[in-house]
Design an enzyme around this catalytic site. Structure first.
Site, mmCIF file in Angstrom:
data_model
loop_
_atom_site.group_PDB
_atom_site.id
_atom_site.type_symbol
_atom_site.label_atom_id
_atom_site.label_comp_id
_atom_site.label_asym_id
_atom_site.label_seq_id
_atom_site.Cartn_x
_atom_site.Cartn_y
_atom_site.Cartn_z
ATOM 1 N N GLU A 112 26.013 76.628 35.952
ATOM 2 C CA GLU A 112 25.424 75.871 34.837
ATOM 3 C C GLU A 112 24.090 75.249 35.233
ATOM 4 O OE1 GLU A 112 29.116 73.686 34.431
ATOM 5 O OE2 GLU A 112 29.277 74.333 32.338
ATOM 6 N N GLU A 132 36.317 77.409 35.724
ATOM 7 C CA GLU A 132 36.976 76.148 35.368
ATOM 8 C C GLU A 132 38.357 76.336 34.744
ATOM 9 O OE1 GLU A 132 33.819 76.952 34.736
ATOM 10 O OE2 GLU A 132 32.497 75.236 35.138
HETATM 11 N N1 DAK Z 1 34.493 71.091 45.041
HETATM 12 C C1 DAK Z 1 34.809 70.500 46.213
HETATM 13 N N2 DAK Z 1 34.886 71.170 47.380
HETATM 14 C C2 DAK Z 1 34.647 72.483 47.352
HETATM 15 C C3 DAK Z 1 34.308 73.172 46.164
HETATM 16 C C4 DAK Z 1 34.215 72.406 44.954
HETATM 17 N N3 DAK Z 1 33.848 72.955 43.792
HETATM 18 N N4 DAK Z 1 34.131 74.483 46.470
HETATM 19 C C5 DAK Z 1 34.346 74.599 47.799
HETATM 20 N N5 DAK Z 1 34.656 73.406 48.326
HETATM 21 C C6 DAK Z 1 34.964 73.098 49.732
HETATM 22 C C7 DAK Z 1 36.360 73.618 50.093
HETATM 23 O O1 DAK Z 1 37.346 72.695 49.690
HETATM 24 C C8 DAK Z 1 36.219 73.708 51.601
HETATM 25 O O2 DAK Z 1 36.334 72.407 52.152
HETATM 26 P P1 DAK Z 1 37.341 72.125 53.378
HETATM 27 O O3 DAK Z 1 38.678 72.622 52.956
HETATM 28 O O4 DAK Z 1 36.759 72.924 54.515
HETATM 29 O O5 DAK Z 1 37.252 70.645 53.574
HETATM 30 C C9 DAK Z 1 34.781 74.161 51.804
HETATM 31 O O6 DAK Z 1 34.100 73.818 50.602
HETATM 32 C C10 DAK Z 1 34.650 75.673 52.008
HETATM 33 O O7 DAK Z 1 35.323 76.309 50.941
HETATM 34 P P2 DAK Z 1 36.441 77.435 51.177
HETATM 35 O O8 DAK Z 1 37.136 77.232 52.450
HETATM 36 O O9 DAK Z 1 37.251 77.486 49.928
HETATM 37 O O10 DAK Z 1 35.515 78.729 51.306
HETATM 38 P P3 DAK Z 1 35.874 80.219 50.908
HETATM 39 O O11 DAK Z 1 34.743 81.044 51.423
HETATM 40 O O12 DAK Z 1 37.266 80.575 51.332
HETATM 41 O O13 DAK Z 1 35.859 80.257 49.300
HETATM 42 C C11 DAK Z 1 34.917 79.751 47.085
HETATM 43 C C12 DAK Z 1 34.638 80.020 48.615
HETATM 44 C C13 DAK Z 1 33.605 79.340 46.454
HETATM 45 C C14 DAK Z 1 35.438 81.045 46.450
HETATM 46 C C15 DAK Z 1 36.003 78.640 46.962
HETATM 47 O O14 DAK Z 1 35.589 77.523 47.756
HETATM 48 C C16 DAK Z 1 36.189 78.168 45.554
HETATM 49 O O15 DAK Z 1 36.852 78.824 44.770
HETATM 50 N N6 DAK Z 1 35.644 76.976 45.240
HETATM 51 C C17 DAK Z 1 35.862 76.344 43.955
HETATM 52 C C18 DAK Z 1 35.025 77.035 42.905
HETATM 53 C C19 DAK Z 1 35.253 76.390 41.547
HETATM 54 O O16 DAK Z 1 36.371 76.381 41.007
HETATM 55 N N7 DAK Z 1 34.186 75.856 40.964
HETATM 56 C C20 DAK Z 1 34.226 75.231 39.679
HETATM 57 C C21 DAK Z 1 34.387 73.759 39.890
HETATM 58 S S1 DAK Z 1 34.686 72.929 38.353
HETATM 59 C C22 DAK Z 1 34.105 68.331 32.929
HETATM 60 C C23 DAK Z 1 35.266 68.739 33.530
HETATM 61 C C24 DAK Z 1 35.227 69.730 34.468
HETATM 62 C C25 DAK Z 1 34.035 70.332 34.854
HETATM 63 C C26 DAK Z 1 32.894 69.897 34.262
HETATM 64 C C27 DAK Z 1 32.914 68.921 33.314
HETATM 65 N N8 DAK Z 1 34.181 67.270 31.960
HETATM 66 C C28 DAK Z 1 35.377 66.555 31.746
HETATM 67 C C29 DAK Z 1 32.989 66.930 31.197
HETATM 68 C C30 DAK Z 1 34.093 71.356 35.869
HETATM 69 C C31 DAK Z 1 33.057 71.796 36.484
HETATM 70 C C32 DAK Z 1 33.166 72.658 37.682
HETATM 71 O O17 DAK Z 1 32.180 73.093 38.169
#
Ligand code: DAK
Length: 258
Positions: A112, A132
């Site tokens: 985004e 998400e």
């Molecule tokens: N948040 C926090 N930490 C994160 C993170 C995130 N989005 N993405 C990765 N990390 C952290 C992991 O927890 C890990 O930390 P440790 O465990 O080492 O402490 C470190 O970064 C390395 O990540 P991985 O070990 O998971 O690395 P991999 O290479 O295995 O995997 C990955 C990479 C990008 C595929 C995976 O990390 C992943 O799936 N990350 C999450 C991606 C995700 O779901 N992003 C969307 C986030 S939600 C709202 C409500 C909600 C939202 C907005 C507004 N309102 C109510 C208005 C939501 C917005 C979003 O963006």
């Protein structure tokens, strides 16, 4: 303001913002978004800067909003602190051109944020997604709206409903990114494009950006009329005289932004 989660550098007339939370794949937490907001405002006020590049690392542009920070929030929290709106949208307000140089993951809020920029240059290893739904929510920083405008309903719906990632080639095919370059060349290419843009007439760039963005908001005839009036108004600037004189005299124009 001093920054801990971003790095702000000046490269000639270009500002380079590097997202810098490598331990969390540049997840966008409150501190980072506050710092980014401050940096964008300072660039806007800095007459020496004509264009901005925002980038991350080779592994991640940004892996989304910080899930660990978000997980304990209640409805009252997100509503009362105006979550997202409070400090995510400065990038959409800046008049100066802003390029996203994306390598690695650009997921959720990271995708985004890139889409809020004027255009996206992608490294070959870039991966875009709105995952998400897998967290039980939906995109909250414009993903359902901007992704749909970039890639159309069918692909946006599929991306948002499944949370699958799109690679750089698919992103270019779909119109999400303007170009794909080898990942190792991405920053150099983005800075080179930004340097060329920064040399152009700033009032013309401001109005160009307003005109293209207007195409999202109004019907075609109103948008074309807006463009026409803006085009006319640019003849009030010295830069129009200089640009056209320089062409006729076969020299490089020297724009003064007046
Ligand atoms: N948040 C926090 N930490 C994160 C993170 C995130 N989005 N993405 C990765 N990390 C952290 C992991 O927890 C890990 O930390 P440790 O465990 O080492 O402490 C470190 O970064 C390395 O990540 P991985 O070990 O998971 O690395 P991999 O290479 O295995 O995997 C990955 C990479 C990008 C595929 C995976 O990390 C992943 O799936 N990350 C999450 C991606 C995700 O779901 N992003 C969307 C986030 S939600 C709202 C409500 C909600 C939202 C907005 C507004 N309102 C109510 C208005 C939501 C917005 C979003 O963006």
């Amino acid at each position: 303001m001093s920054y801990e989660t971003i790095v702000l550098e000046e490269r000639g007339a270009v500002a380079l913002i590097t997202l810098n939370r490598p331990e969390a794949l540049n997840a966008l937490n409150r501190q980072l978004m506050d710092e980014l907001t401050d940096a964008v405002r300072s660039i806007e006020a800095n007459d020496a800067i004509g264009c901005t590049v925002i980038t991350g690392s080779d592994r991640a542009f940004a892996a989304g909003a910080d899930i660990k920070e978000m997980q304990s929030k209640s409805y009252a929290d997100v509503m009362m602190e105006d979550f997202i709106t409070a400090n995510w949208e400065e990038v959409t307000r800046t008049r100066k051109p802003m390029i996203a140089a994306v390598a690695g993951y650009a997921l959720g809020g990271g995708c985004e944020l890139a889409m809020m920029c004027d255009f996206i240059l992608a490294g070959e290893n870039a991966r875009f997604g709105q995952p998400e739904i897998q967290l039980g929510v939906i995109p909250g920083a414009g993903g359902t709206q901007r992704l749909t405008r970039f890639v159309g309903k069918s692909k946006a719906m599929e991306m948002c409903m499944t949370g699958r990632m799109m690679d750089a080639a698919e992103a270019e095919r779909s119109g999400l990114v303007s170009r794909v370059v080898p990942t190792e060349d991405l920053l150099e290419e983005a800075l080179s494009v930004a340097t060329k843009i920064a040399e152009l007439s700033r009032p013309a760039l401001f109005l160009l950006k307003e005109s293209v963005n207007k195409s999202y908001e109004v019907p075609l005839d109103e948008g074309v009329m807006f463009e026409r009036r803006v085009f006319h108004s640019l003849f009030a600037f010295d830069d129009q005289t200089e640009g056209m004189e320089a062409f006729v005299e076969k020299r490089t124009p020297n724009f003064t932004n007046k």
